[in-house]
Design a protein around this motif. Sequence first.
Motif, PDB file in Angstrom:
ATOM      1  N   GLY A 125       0.819  -1.277   0.044  1.00  0.00           N
ATOM      2  CA  GLY A 125       0.129  -0.054   0.007  1.00  0.00           C
ATOM      3  C   GLY A 125       0.873   1.293   0.068  1.00  0.00           C
ATOM      4  N   HIS A 126       1.994   1.208  -0.046  1.00  0.00           N
ATOM      5  CA  HIS A 126       2.846   2.228  -0.199  1.00  0.00           C
ATOM      6  C   HIS A 126       3.716   2.609  -1.309  1.00  0.00           C
ATOM      7  N   LYS A 127       3.201   3.958  -1.607  1.00  0.00           N
ATOM      8  CA  LYS A 127       3.458   4.465  -3.307  1.00  0.00           C
ATOM      9  C   LYS A 127       4.842   4.944  -2.813  1.00  0.00           C
ATOM     10  N   GLU A 128       5.809   4.703  -3.650  1.00  0.00           N
ATOM     11  CA  GLU A 128       7.280   5.332  -3.294  1.00  0.00           C
ATOM     12  C   GLU A 128       7.880   5.678  -4.798  1.00  0.00           C
ATOM     13  N   PHE A 129       7.936   7.216  -4.705  1.00  0.00           N
ATOM     14  CA  PHE A 129       8.527   7.522  -6.045  1.00  0.00           C
ATOM     15  C   PHE A 129      10.016   7.292  -6.240  1.00  0.00           C
ATOM     16  N   VAL A 130      10.248   6.925  -7.436  1.00  0.00           N
ATOM     17  CA  VAL A 130      11.761   6.441  -7.465  1.00  0.00           C
ATOM     18  C   VAL A 130      12.593   7.363  -8.524  1.00  0.00           C
TER      19      VAL A 130
END
Lengths: 406, 927
Positions: free
Chosen positions: A157-162
């Motif tokens: 559920g964690h969206k993390e931009f790369v």
Amino acid sequence: MDPAEVRNEEIPQASHLALDIGGSLIKLVYFSRNDNSHTDDKEQRTLNEGLGVSSDGSCPILKGRLHFAKFETSKINDCLEFIRCYRLHLGGFQHHETPSNKIIIKATGGGAYKFANLFEEELGISLDKEDEMDCLVTGANFLLKEVQQEAFTYLDGHKEFVQIDHNDLYPYLLVKIGSGVSMIKVDGDGKFERVSGTNLGGGTFWGLGRLLTKCKSFDELLELSHQGNNRVVDMLVGDIYGGMDYSKIGLSATTIASSFGKAISDNKELEDYRSEDISRSLLRMISNNIGQVAYLNALRFGLKRIFFGGFFIRGHAYTMDTIAVAVHFWSKGEAKAMFLRHEGFLGALGTFMSYGKQSYEGLSVDQATQQFPMSLSHAGDKIYCPLSQDLNDSIECSVYATQHHS
Amino acid sequence: MAGLPVEPLLEIDGKNEEKVEDNNDIYINDNNKQSISKGALPVREESDQVGEREMALPPGSSIHRSGSRPQLDLSKAAIQGNPEERDPTILLPNQSDDISHLALDIGGSLIKLVYFSRHEDQSTDDTRKKTVKERLGISNGNRRSYPILGGRLHFVKFETSKINECLDFISSKQLHCSGIECHHWTSDSTANRNTVIKATGGGAFKFADLFKQRLGVSLDKEDEMDCLVAGANFLLKAIRHEAFTHMEGQKEFVQIDHNDLFPYLLVNIGSGVSMIKVDGDGKFQRVSGTNVGGGTYWGLGRLLTKCKSFDELLELSQKGDNSTIDMLVGDIYGGMDYSKIGLSASTIASSFGKAISDNKELKDYRPEDISLSLLRMISYNIGQISYLNALRFGLKRIFFGGFFIRGHAYTMDTISFAVQFWSKGDAQAMFLRHEGFLGALGAFMSYEKHGLDDLRVHQLVERFPMGAPYTGGKIHGPPLGDLNEKISWMEKFVLKGTEITAPVPMAPPGTTGLGGFEVPSSKGGTLRSDASALNVGVLHLVPSLDVFPLLADPKMYEPNTVDLSDHNELEYWFMVLSEQLPDLVDKAVASEGGTDDAKRRGDAFARAFSAHLARLMEEPAAYGKLGLANLLELREECLREFHFVDAYRSIKQRENEASLAVLPDLLVELDRMSEEARLLTLIEGVLAANIFDWGSRACVDLYHKGTIIEIYTMSRNKMQRPWRVDDFDLFKERMLGSGGKKPPPHKRALLFVDNSGADIVLGMLPLARELLRRGTEVVLVANSLPAINDVTAMELPDIVAEAAKHCDILRRAAEAGGLIVDAMVNTLDSCKENSASVPLMVVENGCGSPCIDLRQVSSELAAAAKDADLIILEGMGRSLHTNFNARFKCDALKLAMVKNQRLAEKLIKGKIYDCVCRYEAAQVEWL
């Protein structure tokens, strides 16, 4: 197109339409200039000239937005109506050499062939077919290099931009999940190879889902999966081993041993299953499989990054989660699935970029994104409105229009 | 990702030696503390090896008997061989066939049983064997080198939902009494509580209590993957025609070099799919898998169609058209290929992708199309993921097994296609004939000292009796072994109506693998012919079989001359055999006295054999690679199955008598000739006498026209050189030399004889006599079991003895060879006096077929061959149908009269009754 002409003409509200006509969805990308683009343009031009950039004066900068829209292919008439309504088709370019003075619109996807006549008849435009893979890759490369906060990972559920280092982008695996799935190894701009694919794709999810549930739309089906419990339908390792893990080979009791494997042993009929559970099970089956096949292909070519795109994902958290988990599972944590915010529009965007071959050198993006003006989706009562907020992003950008023709 | 840590291999070593104290064979703990060594299993190979010393049962030993215990019959128990020897084998000659070993694979849908039974057919105690053994230096001790028991491996299936039938079956056959621990019965009367049966599969846990309760046995759970791998390794190493490819409906068996088997990828498709990298025996790693497997096919299929069984769903797929549901590349590209990336218009772009855009509902789709679309989706996916894994680990071979495949042609084709497509032709999918039994076999292998590991391919013979594999539940094959029930089963079968063409092995639904999927109830009484059915026979373990040592190139050797994969050939021989059937049945029934019982058995045989033929016409590779020799042997086996021991018994006897009556005259005539003329006459005689062949339709017709002697004379008169294949001059030169130089005689000649009657008596015996006269030892090689009117090794000594009455040469040689030692038993002197003669011996060839596969011959023939430098193969079966192209390390002469027009045309471009005299000098090994 002569930049001089552009300036002197009355600029349409929106212009430079590109289409990606897939098996189930039509994706549109079009450019609209900002309201104040004239002044901006002039200022920019002045600035550039002052700085000695484009001193030849042949590099006009068109500031504006890239807009994204999509329609179900089965409702292609809505799409035509939308284009007509917004006069998007007038934003194509008129090829000087075309004797009939026909407007030419860049298009890709199988439908560019299939529906060529329809566009000709309805809108009087000729579709200039761009290769689908070319467009996909061009679109992805553009997004990954030019748009900040485009790629992200999704786990639990964690969206993390790369943050992608542009110099260390290649090679990567691009997995485009449309009706079917294409897996493309990308080695650089215009350098790529379709290395694999699978026929278990978005079309399978929606096709099977439609047959198994009474859902009326893909999104409805996707929505249902949120409330589902796939254990009702799937045979888990624990079901076989009496609740125990098969730890020797690293399978936990909750691992799916066989998708839909429980549907055999029960005396239940289709009606006895909840649509939610079926949808969930389907989604997991397909996402899992795509994740696995993608990982195996990445492994095969030693690719560090896997980007997933295409309309199947459409920002759906659980889908991304499942794919991410599959990649994580099969790679034993070594590989991460990454997703693209504009996942559905890679092809259309790439097609749009292909105008650059003739008239534009390229696009650059000044500023990340803004919300798509909602008014646009009201263009007609039948017009399909994208559901996911994420997908409504338009990209504010400048288009450097450079005449390259001799 | 490229540098992923590799999970350590799951090293599976042999089971703990200490875990089980004893081996799994009959074991008598007698007073002398003689026990069976762990390494070597006792072999009850032949009862003639019973030593003279009766072993008195120790007074203290009592046989524990209870209703569910094995009823070991110890009467006449004897120590085999020399009792001074360590660990002598103990023979229980009166113990019935029922002592065996059982292993189970209890899946979610099917229970698979593998059990072992000993050979019931023991050859009788004949002096011939004993003397041959002495002569050839086969000591009784030799049998110790056989690591395994001779016997049979049976494959049986039950639906898990009908587990009680399985328990009944086990109980009725007393299979559970053979578990390892029960051999402690002498010392421990409570042993039955400790009886342990090896089991695998999810159900081994689930049903452990039930087995304990019903049969009083404990299930010893074996790891599923261990078992799968052990089973697959065994099959791939021990069975010649186990693995095959399947492309576009064509099945092709693959010869696997046993030394080049590992590593390979084993893909087991059960409910789910496991992919296992196998590096060796017990060395493997589960590298991957997929949850889209057989359970998905059946689960989704059940929801989408109204099919009641997996098989029904599978059958539907055969009539389906997936293009109505799948989105094809052509659908997207308006009928065009997307050739740039190598996708044809008919490639599936998206499974079920068309179900989106249409306005159709589920009910508007044909279940056939849905089934096919599902099947392709899943098979294709499995093929792809398997290939990617094989690629990842650099594995050349991918074997697919598990009950999802169940021999279904389309499934195999789809998987093969996927593997080929993704590998661009570099990799090939292979399938296993015993696919469903991998786990059960592996569980069986997990018994200590089962000896199967040491089994070599030539020691295994697969037979296809009716109803094998036995299938439990409502649909089941005839009970194994019980002839009467088998016959009534055949009769019932016929009553089921005309749609049944082939009642041969039917596969019920089910799976192995990760638990297996729950399968549909049986199809009730519906027995169907199913081209896709699995065909697994009974594996006969014959440790006494050997590869014929004189083959020039055993690896390249192919016995069959006629390849029945050519459909025209198959059709022709099918017709020939069908035509011969009524006559054969008459003969068979007559041979058993023409009783009602014999007639019933005759009918059952005819039906069974016709069913086999029909089955093979439908799928020639159903029983493995099919050659004419296999077909002919199948017929003989089928006769034996219905207890027709020797259909031509009386005919053979009559013809022998008639021929023996004229033999003296023939010998006198021969002796008057010069050596050169005699040699030619002898060869002519062999060829002429070879006309007596009940296997040939043309010859059977001849019999109606004249007496044996008339035909023989006619045949002799027709002998005119040159024959169609005529190497006589070469042979003569080797025998008699040229230019005054006389070559040394051969040391030992092996004469592979054919028919009874004139063929052996007037053809081969005189030739043997000539060789003996020249100082060559002669070994007559004859069938172990009857086949048509072929003479058997059992019958030969009597024939020779009878002939010897009129001929000194034969008599002395036969005496020297121990063939007629009985007649001389009280005149030791005469034995000594005659010992100057080279011996004439008889050995059995190990077969019961009119043809001979030299990869599997008796150990006594193999031993006899060691000193042989001349082979004479006689008759169509042994020198034309088989071995026509075989090359040997020694001189070889192939003699036959072609009694079949088609064969004559095909093989020698000649016509019926043409003769073949092919001589090939020894192939020097180092060439």
